[in-house]
Design an enzyme around this catalytic site. Sequence first.
Site, PDB file in Angstrom:
ATOM      1  N   SER A 244       8.070   5.086  16.676  1.00  0.00           N
ATOM      2  CA  SER A 244       6.750   4.611  17.095  1.00  0.00           C
ATOM      3  C   SER A 244       6.879   4.174  18.547  1.00  0.00           C
ATOM      4  O   SER A 244       7.266   3.049  18.828  1.00  0.00           O
ATOM      5  CB  SER A 244       6.310   3.434  16.219  1.00  0.00           C
ATOM      6  OG  SER A 244       6.098   3.887  14.920  1.00  0.00           O
ATOM      7  N   LEU A 245       6.581   5.080  19.430  1.00  0.00           N
ATOM      8  CA  LEU A 245       6.827   4.828  20.852  1.00  0.00           C
ATOM      9  C   LEU A 245       5.637   4.095  21.478  1.00  0.00           C
ATOM     10  O   LEU A 245       5.774   2.989  21.977  1.00  0.00           O
ATOM     11  CB  LEU A 245       7.096   6.162  21.558  1.00  0.00           C
ATOM     12  CG  LEU A 245       7.664   6.058  22.957  1.00  0.00           C
ATOM     13  CD1 LEU A 245       9.090   5.532  22.929  1.00  0.00           C
ATOM     14  CD2 LEU A 245       7.632   7.428  23.655  1.00  0.00           C
TER      15      LEU A 245
ATOM     16  N   CYS B  45       5.045  -7.626   7.915  1.00  0.00           N
ATOM     17  CA  CYS B  45       6.028  -7.123   8.875  1.00  0.00           C
ATOM     18  C   CYS B  45       6.289  -8.204   9.909  1.00  0.00           C
ATOM     19  O   CYS B  45       5.370  -8.904  10.341  1.00  0.00           O
ATOM     20  CB  CYS B  45       5.500  -5.858   9.563  1.00  0.00           C
ATOM     21  SG  CYS B  45       6.726  -5.142  10.701  1.00  0.00           S
TER      22      CYS B  45
ATOM     23  N   CYS C  53       3.571  -5.917  16.101  1.00  0.00           N
ATOM     24  CA  CYS C  53       2.948  -5.064  17.123  1.00  0.00           C
ATOM     25  C   CYS C  53       1.484  -5.483  17.239  1.00  0.00           C
ATOM     26  O   CYS C  53       0.825  -5.719  16.222  1.00  0.00           O
ATOM     27  CB  CYS C  53       3.078  -3.591  16.752  1.00  0.00           C
ATOM     28  SG  CYS C  53       4.790  -3.093  16.540  1.00  0.00           S
TER      29      CYS C  53
ATOM     30  N   CYS D  53      -1.435  -3.704  15.131  1.00  0.00           N
ATOM     31  CA  CYS D  53      -1.188  -3.312  13.749  1.00  0.00           C
ATOM     32  C   CYS D  53      -1.614  -4.380  12.744  1.00  0.00           C
ATOM     33  O   CYS D  53      -1.348  -5.574  12.938  1.00  0.00           O
ATOM     34  CB  CYS D  53       0.308  -3.007  13.594  1.00  0.00           C
ATOM     35  SG  CYS D  53       0.791  -2.626  11.904  1.00  0.00           S
TER      36      CYS D  53
ATOM     37  N   SER E 140      10.035   6.188   9.782  1.00  0.00           N
ATOM     38  CA  SER E 140       9.436   5.798  11.055  1.00  0.00           C
ATOM     39  C   SER E 140       9.893   4.395  11.433  1.00  0.00           C
ATOM     40  O   SER E 140       9.879   3.493  10.608  1.00  0.00           O
ATOM     41  CB  SER E 140       7.907   5.827  10.907  1.00  0.00           C
ATOM     42  OG  SER E 140       7.292   5.331  12.072  1.00  0.00           O
TER      43      SER E 140
ATOM     44  N   GLU F 194       0.819  -1.221   0.000  1.00  0.00           N
ATOM     45  CA  GLU F 194       0.000   0.000   0.000  1.00  0.00           C
ATOM     46  C   GLU F 194       0.846   1.262   0.000  1.00  0.00           C
ATOM     47  O   GLU F 194       1.931   1.277   0.564  1.00  0.00           O
ATOM     48  CB  GLU F 194      -0.834   0.041   1.287  1.00  0.00           C
ATOM     49  CG  GLU F 194      -1.814  -1.077   1.409  1.00  0.00           C
ATOM     50  CD  GLU F 194      -2.481  -1.094   2.776  1.00  0.00           C
ATOM     51  OE1 GLU F 194      -2.429  -0.084   3.507  1.00  0.00           O
ATOM     52  OE2 GLU F 194      -3.063  -2.140   3.097  1.00  0.00           O
TER      53      GLU F 194
ATOM     54  N   GLU G 299       8.749  -2.676   8.454  1.00  0.00           N
ATOM     55  CA  GLU G 299       9.684  -1.942   9.321  1.00  0.00           C
ATOM     56  C   GLU G 299      10.841  -1.470   8.434  1.00  0.00           C
ATOM     57  O   GLU G 299      11.686  -2.281   8.024  1.00  0.00           O
ATOM     58  CB  GLU G 299      10.154  -2.870  10.456  1.00  0.00           C
ATOM     59  CG  GLU G 299      11.306  -2.358  11.275  1.00  0.00           C
ATOM     60  CD  GLU G 299      11.177  -0.917  11.769  1.00  0.00           C
ATOM     61  OE1 GLU G 299      10.181  -0.587  12.422  1.00  0.00           O
ATOM     62  OE2 GLU G 299      12.095  -0.118  11.459  1.00  0.00           O
TER      63      GLU G 299
ATOM     64  N   CYS H  73      -1.677   1.608   8.298  1.00  0.00           N
ATOM     65  CA  CYS H  73      -0.970   0.726   7.378  1.00  0.00           C
ATOM     66  C   CYS H  73      -1.447  -0.718   7.432  1.00  0.00           C
ATOM     67  O   CYS H  73      -1.780  -1.238   8.475  1.00  0.00           O
ATOM     68  CB  CYS H  73       0.529   0.793   7.657  1.00  0.00           C
ATOM     69  SG  CYS H  73       0.977   0.259   9.315  1.00  0.00           S
TER      70      CYS H  73
ATOM     71  N   CYS I   5       2.877   8.310   1.778  1.00  0.00           N
ATOM     72  CA  CYS I   5       3.328   7.338   2.776  1.00  0.00           C
ATOM     73  C   CYS I   5       3.621   6.036   2.027  1.00  0.00           C
ATOM     74  O   CYS I   5       2.756   5.511   1.329  1.00  0.00           O
ATOM     75  CB  CYS I   5       2.196   7.168   3.796  1.00  0.00           C
ATOM     76  SG  CYS I   5       2.499   5.852   4.959  1.00  0.00           S
TER      77      CYS I   5
HETATM   78  N1  SAH Z   1       7.179  -0.157  11.091  1.00  0.00           N
HETATM   79  C1  SAH Z   1       7.318   1.227  11.212  1.00  0.00           C
HETATM   80  C2  SAH Z   1       6.635   2.013  10.095  1.00  0.00           C
HETATM   81  C3  SAH Z   1       5.313   1.525   9.668  1.00  0.00           C
HETATM   82  S1  SAH Z   1       3.999   1.618  10.842  1.00  0.00           S
HETATM   83  C4  SAH Z   1       6.869   1.705  12.556  1.00  0.00           C
HETATM   84  O1  SAH Z   1       6.292   0.917  13.292  1.00  0.00           O
HETATM   85  O2  SAH Z   1       7.130   2.854  12.874  1.00  0.00           O
HETATM   86  C5  SAH Z   1       3.607   3.348  10.737  1.00  0.00           C
HETATM   87  C6  SAH Z   1       2.880   3.869  11.959  1.00  0.00           C
HETATM   88  O3  SAH Z   1       1.507   3.456  11.949  1.00  0.00           O
HETATM   89  C7  SAH Z   1       3.471   3.409  13.272  1.00  0.00           C
HETATM   90  O4  SAH Z   1       3.613   4.465  14.163  1.00  0.00           O
HETATM   91  C8  SAH Z   1       2.433   2.430  13.709  1.00  0.00           C
HETATM   92  O5  SAH Z   1       2.530   2.187  15.061  1.00  0.00           O
HETATM   93  C9  SAH Z   1       1.156   3.076  13.255  1.00  0.00           C
HETATM   94  N2  SAH Z   1      -0.023   2.223  13.243  1.00  0.00           N
HETATM   95  C10 SAH Z   1      -0.089   0.899  13.002  1.00  0.00           C
HETATM   96  N3  SAH Z   1      -1.352   0.459  13.119  1.00  0.00           N
HETATM   97  C11 SAH Z   1      -2.104   1.530  13.471  1.00  0.00           C
HETATM   98  C12 SAH Z   1      -3.489   1.710  13.754  1.00  0.00           C
HETATM   99  N4  SAH Z   1      -4.343   0.709  13.674  1.00  0.00           N
HETATM  100  N5  SAH Z   1      -3.906   2.961  14.081  1.00  0.00           N
HETATM  101  C13 SAH Z   1      -3.048   4.003  14.118  1.00  0.00           C
HETATM  102  N6  SAH Z   1      -1.734   3.888  13.847  1.00  0.00           N
HETATM  103  C14 SAH Z   1      -1.260   2.660  13.539  1.00  0.00           C
HETATM  104 FE1  SF4 Z   2       5.514  -3.599  11.857  1.00  0.00          FE
HETATM  105 FE2  SF4 Z   2       5.382  -0.963  12.324  1.00  0.00          FE
HETATM  106 FE3  SF4 Z   2       3.139  -2.467  12.239  1.00  0.00          FE
HETATM  107 FE4  SF4 Z   2       4.843  -2.739  14.284  1.00  0.00          FE
HETATM  108  S1  SF4 Z   2       3.663  -0.902  13.747  1.00  0.00           S
HETATM  109  S2  SF4 Z   2       3.872  -4.429  13.136  1.00  0.00           S
HETATM  110  S3  SF4 Z   2       6.800  -2.470  13.269  1.00  0.00           S
HETATM  111  S4  SF4 Z   2       4.522  -2.077  10.553  1.00  0.00           S
END
Ligand code: SAH
Ligand code: SF4
Length: 382
Positions: free
Chosen positions: A249-250, A119, A123, A126, A226, A91, A195, A368, A112
């Site tokens: 992504s904290l 991935c 997380c 996600c 990110s 995407e 990632e 994402c 983006c």
């Molecule tokens: N892997 C990297 C970049 C891709 S994720 C990372 O984790 O930073 C991009 C951002 O989207 C991250 O901050 C992630 O935590 C956030 N994200 C993932 N799923 C989400 C959701 N359902 N709602 C809001 N943000 C989300």
């Molecule tokens: Fe991967 Fe980023 Fe999603 Fe975590 S938030 S599963 S690192 S894409």
Amino acid sequence: MPPDIKSLNREELEAQFKSLGEPAYRVAQLLDWLYVRRAASWDAMTNLPKALREKLRAQFSLQTLELARKQGAEDTTQKFLWKLADGQFIESVLIPANPALYGEASDRHTLCISTQVGCAYGCKFCASGLDGWKRNLGVHEIVEQISAVERWHATASLKCSVSTVQTEDAGGLKTENSKLKTRLVDNLVVMGMGEPLANYDNLIKALKILNAPWGGGIGARKITISTSGLAPQIRKLAVEPMQFRLAISLHGATDAVRNRIMPVNKKYPLAELTAACEDYQKLKGRMITLEYILIAGINDSLEQTRPLATLAKKLYAKVNLIPYNKVEDLPWVRPADEVCERFLAALEKNDVTATLRREKGGDIDAACGQLRLKTERELAGA
Ligand code: SAH
Ligand code: SF4
């Protein structure tokens, strides 16, 4: 499959052309076709001699992304689902100009982009990691996301103005040419699927191509990477000459919260992540952004604002609060608007620079991985 032409940088192309006995100016012509006109086929490159085109065709592939699905209307957040040459989906999300979260206020469009299929980091909130990791994207697949969106945009806007083009004579042709060359994306966020720092070499090579004046021409300061917190790669990025922006992504300001939702924290706990960010900040002298998704009952209590503020101040970082985007099949929900506003106010009271994203694109599964997941499930069901 031979290597894709868009995975080579200018120096590599020059060396290839030299070995083919071609003059250097041919490289400039090729780059113009690839990155200014966004040619989708060798045959389109009409000012390259046919014999050269044939040689290139034999040595390189020229892959374009096939649009499998698109969501969102023009002037809103638009999501593109691309089918790759091996049938996998990724995407890209196009976000129209707004008081930019990651760049300057004058930004026209932010794209983006994805860096992997799926991935591996899993997380818990996600969609991208739900079905695991499939593969890294090649350099050309990262670069091509920008070309494909701009190609799509140029064609779409040409269709809108087709009557103007047809009714004008020579002037009409000029309109058509300039439309095809128009740059749409001037701000890039590497926050799509995957990632980015786990596909480090391809990412950096692609970003250098997208930054080069002969390539995408996007300023390094307008490119944000990110990461979920890969400490060793953050240190590696810190010594790159490019001035990319970094977002972490904290999503939790204590190990207890992060461990609950982000398995990567077991490998690189907060102390290690923070130390890597401090080094990055010192070496680059640039402001880091801390991404903080607000998830009801997980990380949205006012108590959390204290350790978050301490961390943000230590890192001279700005905090982006993002209300969670619901993912089908996952139990997490976004907090009520008042809870998000109160969280923001508490951070500000603590002298932290923070913003709260009042969602753009939440209605089109903009977080994402969601459109891909939905499409793959539909295909599996069918
Ligand atoms: N892997 C990297 C970049 C891709 S994720 C990372 O984790 O930073 C991009 C951002 O989207 C991250 O901050 C992630 O935590 C956030 N994200 C993932 N799923 C989400 C959701 N359902 N709602 C809001 N943000 C989300
Ligand atoms: Fe991967 Fe980023 Fe999603 Fe975590 S938030 S599963 S690192 S894409």
